[in-house]
Motif scaffolding. Sequence first.
Motif, PDB file in Angstrom:
ATOM      1  N   THR A  87       0.837  -1.196   0.000  1.00  0.00           N
ATOM      2  CA  THR A  87       0.000   0.000   0.000  1.00  0.00           C
ATOM      3  C   THR A  87       0.872   1.245   0.000  1.00  0.00           C
ATOM      4  O   THR A  87       1.803   1.364   0.785  1.00  0.00           O
ATOM      5  CB  THR A  87      -0.928   0.032   1.240  1.00  0.00           C
ATOM      6  N   PHE A  88       0.548   2.162  -0.881  1.00  0.00           N
ATOM      7  CA  PHE A  88       1.155   3.487  -0.922  1.00  0.00           C
ATOM      8  C   PHE A  88       0.042   4.445  -0.550  1.00  0.00           C
ATOM      9  O   PHE A  88      -0.942   4.583  -1.258  1.00  0.00           O
ATOM     10  CB  PHE A  88       1.679   3.789  -2.336  1.00  0.00           C
ATOM     11  N   LYS A 102      -0.864   1.557  -5.047  1.00  0.00           N
ATOM     12  CA  LYS A 102      -0.108   0.331  -4.773  1.00  0.00           C
ATOM     13  C   LYS A 102       1.319   0.520  -5.246  1.00  0.00           C
ATOM     14  O   LYS A 102       1.570   1.173  -6.254  1.00  0.00           O
ATOM     15  CB  LYS A 102      -0.710  -0.876  -5.509  1.00  0.00           C
ATOM     16  N   TRP A 103       2.260  -0.051  -4.505  1.00  0.00           N
ATOM     17  CA  TRP A 103       3.653  -0.059  -4.938  1.00  0.00           C
ATOM     18  C   TRP A 103       4.096  -1.504  -5.069  1.00  0.00           C
ATOM     19  O   TRP A 103       3.573  -2.393  -4.400  1.00  0.00           O
ATOM     20  CB  TRP A 103       4.551   0.736  -3.991  1.00  0.00           C
ATOM     21  N   LYS A 104       5.057  -1.732  -5.972  1.00  0.00           N
ATOM     22  CA  LYS A 104       5.590  -3.089  -6.118  1.00  0.00           C
ATOM     23  C   LYS A 104       7.044  -3.039  -6.571  1.00  0.00           C
ATOM     24  O   LYS A 104       7.470  -2.094  -7.234  1.00  0.00           O
ATOM     25  CB  LYS A 104       4.750  -3.910  -7.095  1.00  0.00           C
ATOM     26  N   GLU A 105       7.748  -4.062  -6.178  1.00  0.00           N
ATOM     27  CA  GLU A 105       9.144  -4.212  -6.574  1.00  0.00           C
ATOM     28  C   GLU A 105       9.206  -4.846  -7.958  1.00  0.00           C
ATOM     29  O   GLU A 105       8.479  -5.788  -8.242  1.00  0.00           O
ATOM     30  CB  GLU A 105       9.892  -5.122  -5.594  1.00  0.00           C
ATOM     31  N   ASN A 106      10.065  -4.318  -8.804  1.00  0.00           N
ATOM     32  CA  ASN A 106      10.352  -4.896 -10.105  1.00  0.00           C
ATOM     33  C   ASN A 106      11.827  -5.264 -10.128  1.00  0.00           C
ATOM     34  O   ASN A 106      12.541  -5.052  -9.149  1.00  0.00           O
ATOM     35  CB  ASN A 106      10.036  -3.889 -11.214  1.00  0.00           C
ATOM     36  N   LYS A 107      12.284  -5.741 -11.238  1.00  0.00           N
ATOM     37  CA  LYS A 107      13.689  -6.134 -11.351  1.00  0.00           C
ATOM     38  C   LYS A 107      14.639  -4.953 -11.156  1.00  0.00           C
ATOM     39  O   LYS A 107      15.634  -5.060 -10.452  1.00  0.00           O
ATOM     40  CB  LYS A 107      13.918  -6.766 -12.726  1.00  0.00           C
ATOM     41  N   ILE A 110      11.150   0.319  -8.329  1.00  0.00           N
ATOM     42  CA  ILE A 110       9.866   0.184  -7.642  1.00  0.00           C
ATOM     43  C   ILE A 110       8.876   1.060  -8.403  1.00  0.00           C
ATOM     44  O   ILE A 110       9.203   2.190  -8.777  1.00  0.00           O
ATOM     45  CB  ILE A 110       9.979   0.654  -6.173  1.00  0.00           C
ATOM     46  N   THR A 111       7.686   0.534  -8.655  1.00  0.00           N
ATOM     47  CA  THR A 111       6.663   1.330  -9.341  1.00  0.00           C
ATOM     48  C   THR A 111       5.494   1.584  -8.392  1.00  0.00           C
ATOM     49  O   THR A 111       5.169   0.760  -7.541  1.00  0.00           O
ATOM     50  CB  THR A 111       6.145   0.651 -10.623  1.00  0.00           C
ATOM     51  N   VAL A 112       4.876   2.749  -8.564  1.00  0.00           N
ATOM     52  CA  VAL A 112       3.701   3.143  -7.791  1.00  0.00           C
ATOM     53  C   VAL A 112       2.614   3.456  -8.799  1.00  0.00           C
ATOM     54  O   VAL A 112       2.827   4.242  -9.735  1.00  0.00           O
ATOM     55  CB  VAL A 112       3.996   4.386  -6.917  1.00  0.00           C
ATOM     56  N   GLY A 113       1.456   2.826  -8.632  1.00  0.00           N
ATOM     57  CA  GLY A 113       0.365   3.042  -9.574  1.00  0.00           C
ATOM     58  C   GLY A 113      -0.985   2.850  -8.908  1.00  0.00           C
ATOM     59  O   GLY A 113      -1.092   2.722  -7.686  1.00  0.00           O
ATOM     60  N   ALA A 114      -2.016   2.804  -9.730  1.00  0.00           N
ATOM     61  CA  ALA A 114      -3.396   2.697  -9.253  1.00  0.00           C
ATOM     62  C   ALA A 114      -3.589   1.439  -8.411  1.00  0.00           C
ATOM     63  O   ALA A 114      -3.027   0.378  -8.709  1.00  0.00           O
ATOM     64  CB  ALA A 114      -4.360   2.691 -10.428  1.00  0.00           C
ATOM     65  N   THR A 125       7.966   5.863 -10.896  1.00  0.00           N
ATOM     66  CA  THR A 125       9.067   4.944 -10.626  1.00  0.00           C
ATOM     67  C   THR A 125       9.980   5.514  -9.548  1.00  0.00           C
ATOM     68  O   THR A 125      10.164   6.734  -9.440  1.00  0.00           O
ATOM     69  CB  THR A 125       9.907   4.656 -11.888  1.00  0.00           C
ATOM     70  N   ILE A 126      10.520   4.597  -8.759  1.00  0.00           N
ATOM     71  CA  ILE A 126      11.497   4.933  -7.728  1.00  0.00           C
ATOM     72  C   ILE A 126      12.719   4.065  -7.999  1.00  0.00           C
ATOM     73  O   ILE A 126      12.639   2.837  -7.929  1.00  0.00           O
ATOM     74  CB  ILE A 126      10.947   4.664  -6.310  1.00  0.00           C
TER      75      ILE A 126
END
Length: 161
Positions: A87-88, A102-107, A110-114, A125-126
Amino acid sequence: MQTHIIPKMTIPRKCIFLFLLLLSACSQSADNVQEAASILTDQSRWRIDEISVNDAITFKEGKMTQQFGGVDFERYMETVELKNDGTFSGVFKGETQPFILKWKENKANITVGAADANAKGGEWTIEPRDVSSSSFIMKTQSTAYDYPRVTRIALKFKAAK
């Protein structure tokens, strides 16, 4: 004619090494996505410090600065939290209810989106290199603000005290 001799001062190498080590530890950025996520979730809250649009600072130290012919923001998240469950949560200036993303880890980042996976919209992006224990930067680019031109936006948050 008088000459003054200035004594030569030497600083022990140990002191120089310790100073450099301390300096690098204070501003060390994350080495990878997992470390960045850990830093972001360990801090209970982050406060907006700076907004830049197309590399021009438009918000600094709590004040908006207008850019001639640029994109203006009247609404921005004053504080944000990243929780371990993905949760963001951000609170817009002047509001009390949090806005949930929502945030999630990628390769690579980190992306934050709907929060709704079916919703369309831009992602932020972070990058790990933009995360430290004292601050982080999230970026996006979109044509939504000044169509058809691409607008680059960077939000810098500092650890809230």
